[in-house]
Scaffold this motif. Sequence first.
Motif, PDB file in Angstrom:
ATOM      1  N   LEU A   1     -11.407  11.567  13.639  1.00  0.00           N
ATOM      2  CA  LEU A   1      -9.946  11.598  13.626  1.00  0.00           C
ATOM      3  C   LEU A   1      -9.423  10.166  13.627  1.00  0.00           C
ATOM      4  O   LEU A   1      -9.667   9.402  14.568  1.00  0.00           O
ATOM      5  CB  LEU A   1      -9.423  12.357  14.851  1.00  0.00           C
ATOM      6  CG  LEU A   1      -7.897  12.446  14.971  1.00  0.00           C
ATOM      7  CD1 LEU A   1      -7.313  13.273  13.821  1.00  0.00           C
ATOM      8  CD2 LEU A   1      -7.496  13.033  16.322  1.00  0.00           C
TER       9      LEU A   1
ATOM     10  N   ARG B   1      -3.182  14.275  16.029  1.00  0.00           N
ATOM     11  CA  ARG B   1      -3.762  14.992  17.164  1.00  0.00           C
ATOM     12  C   ARG B   1      -4.434  16.269  16.663  1.00  0.00           C
ATOM     13  O   ARG B   1      -3.914  16.946  15.770  1.00  0.00           O
ATOM     14  CB  ARG B   1      -2.685  15.376  18.198  1.00  0.00           C
ATOM     15  CG  ARG B   1      -1.949  14.200  18.796  1.00  0.00           C
ATOM     16  CD  ARG B   1      -1.044  14.653  19.950  1.00  0.00           C
ATOM     17  NE  ARG B   1      -0.107  15.691  19.567  1.00  0.00           N
ATOM     18  CZ  ARG B   1       1.065  15.464  18.986  1.00  0.00           C
ATOM     19  NH1 ARG B   1       1.435  14.214  18.712  1.00  0.00           N
ATOM     20  NH2 ARG B   1       1.867  16.463  18.695  1.00  0.00           N
TER      21      ARG B   1
ATOM     22  N   LEU C   1      -7.300  15.923  21.277  1.00  0.00           N
ATOM     23  CA  LEU C   1      -7.866  14.633  20.901  1.00  0.00           C
ATOM     24  C   LEU C   1      -6.826  13.864  20.097  1.00  0.00           C
ATOM     25  O   LEU C   1      -6.222  14.415  19.165  1.00  0.00           O
ATOM     26  CB  LEU C   1      -9.135  14.844  20.066  1.00  0.00           C
ATOM     27  CG  LEU C   1      -9.870  13.590  19.584  1.00  0.00           C
ATOM     28  CD1 LEU C   1     -10.460  12.827  20.757  1.00  0.00           C
ATOM     29  CD2 LEU C   1     -10.961  13.960  18.591  1.00  0.00           C
ATOM     30  N   LYS C   2      -6.618  12.607  20.438  1.00  0.00           N
ATOM     31  CA  LYS C   2      -5.630  11.779  19.762  1.00  0.00           C
ATOM     32  C   LYS C   2      -6.319  10.688  18.952  1.00  0.00           C
ATOM     33  O   LYS C   2      -7.279  10.071  19.413  1.00  0.00           O
ATOM     34  CB  LYS C   2      -4.682  11.136  20.781  1.00  0.00           C
ATOM     35  CG  LYS C   2      -3.867  12.130  21.577  1.00  0.00           C
ATOM     36  CD  LYS C   2      -2.935  11.428  22.562  1.00  0.00           C
ATOM     37  CE  LYS C   2      -2.117  12.437  23.363  1.00  0.00           C
ATOM     38  NZ  LYS C   2      -1.213  11.764  24.326  1.00  0.00           N
ATOM     39  N   GLY C   3      -5.829  10.465  17.745  1.00  0.00           N
ATOM     40  CA  GLY C   3      -6.342   9.375  16.928  1.00  0.00           C
ATOM     41  C   GLY C   3      -6.111   8.039  17.602  1.00  0.00           C
ATOM     42  O   GLY C   3      -5.051   7.799  18.175  1.00  0.00           O
TER      43      GLY C   3
ATOM     44  N   SER D   1     -11.909   9.404  20.144  1.00  0.00           N
ATOM     45  CA  SER D   1     -11.889   9.630  18.696  1.00  0.00           C
ATOM     46  C   SER D   1     -12.899   8.763  17.955  1.00  0.00           C
ATOM     47  O   SER D   1     -13.062   8.908  16.738  1.00  0.00           O
ATOM     48  CB  SER D   1     -10.483   9.366  18.140  1.00  0.00           C
ATOM     49  OG  SER D   1     -10.167   7.980  18.208  1.00  0.00           O
TER      50      SER D   1
ATOM     51  N   LEU E   1     -16.057  14.552  15.428  1.00  0.00           N
ATOM     52  CA  LEU E   1     -15.468  15.773  15.972  1.00  0.00           C
ATOM     53  C   LEU E   1     -16.547  16.765  16.389  1.00  0.00           C
ATOM     54  O   LEU E   1     -16.419  17.443  17.412  1.00  0.00           O
ATOM     55  CB  LEU E   1     -14.564  16.442  14.927  1.00  0.00           C
ATOM     56  CG  LEU E   1     -13.277  15.715  14.521  1.00  0.00           C
ATOM     57  CD1 LEU E   1     -12.485  16.568  13.548  1.00  0.00           C
ATOM     58  CD2 LEU E   1     -12.428  15.388  15.742  1.00  0.00           C
TER      59      LEU E   1
END
Length: 399
Positions: free
Chosen positions: A50, A54, A66-68, A73, A77
């Motif tokens: 990512l 999100r 999960l946030k970039g 990240s 994934l």
Amino acid sequence: MLEERLPQLIPFADLGERARHRLLQHASTLDIKPGLKLHARDEWRHLIFLLEGRVILSDDGQSVILKGGSPESLNPLFNERDYHSHAIAASSGRIALFDRKVYENLIDGAREGVEVSEIELSDLEGELFTSIYTRAFSGELQLPQLPEVALHLQAALKDPDVDIERVTRIIEEDPSVAARLLSVANSPAMGSQREVSRLADAVSRLGLERTRQLVMALAAHQVFIRRDSPYHGLLERLWRRSARVAAISCVLADQSEAVDPQKALLAGLLHRVGALPIIGEVARSHPDRSAEDIERILYRLEGLIGELVAQQWGLASDIMAAIRDSGGPETATAAPLTDIVRIARSACTRDGDDALADRTPLAKLNAVARFGFVLDDDGQLPAIDTARREIDALIREVA
């Protein structure tokens, strides 16, 4: 951008410049929209990261956001031998895809296309989807709650030594549920000439598993029928059709011996539970929308949102999968319970006059033949007509 990020990605940190260059030759980026879904089982060819936005990562009923750009990240994934997880985009963003084989061998190889399950969402649908997911994970959104009697019973039945006396005490907490169980236990469908008046005798006659499924069904009915909702009429229609899908699912499961009929009954009842948070969110943020507008939105989002509710309720993974996937395209890897509910949903297309009926013809479902069902000249299931009395009795039992 990808070239700059590559050295930061943990699996590639120790690669030399030449190796990174070769890896980049077989890499790409993909813009994602809310609702795009990636299954680990489909993405074994790729290492996916990512970069922006999100996503919600789900594995065996557990979900994290999960946030970039976050430290998390920097890992893919999905792990190499992960065949169960999936990721759903909760906002617009971007992912990077690297050829796993090239990474492992650092040799030239043709990159195969990414296989994704993507929903093309309208602006309103994307807004609702993002809002529900974001507010749910921040704790701002109150997802539908099961009544206490169902929660207590679910917890008690996890104990292998639980007995009828303990189950009876829990059910007695809710007189309306207790009364319905007594009614079902004394119904002609149970095939007993002796009427029981004690709740413990009713539970004994029904058995612990059927008692649990019936309590869950009655609890779900309480959750669906919200008198205070401006869309009360739509909720009632959803419940009536869910009861019909549940009854057909139960009969088909019994006839095919593919899954437990009582589990199929519960999965059918709850297959549209994702509609509840969506209707609530529309009522909160877009109260001018008509019931017809909402019906179109539900078909696009309710499977994804339903998974959130199923996780909160602690439902079994196969019921969760049926809620999430039975309304989507048929896949060869779907669990039997998902396909039974899928067939029941399609069978309701003509089984009752309902504008909410699913549109997939039975003749286009491979699972119909796989379970040994035969269609008539009109493309319908004679098995449903032959079990009409049983289906009607089941509907009266749960609706």
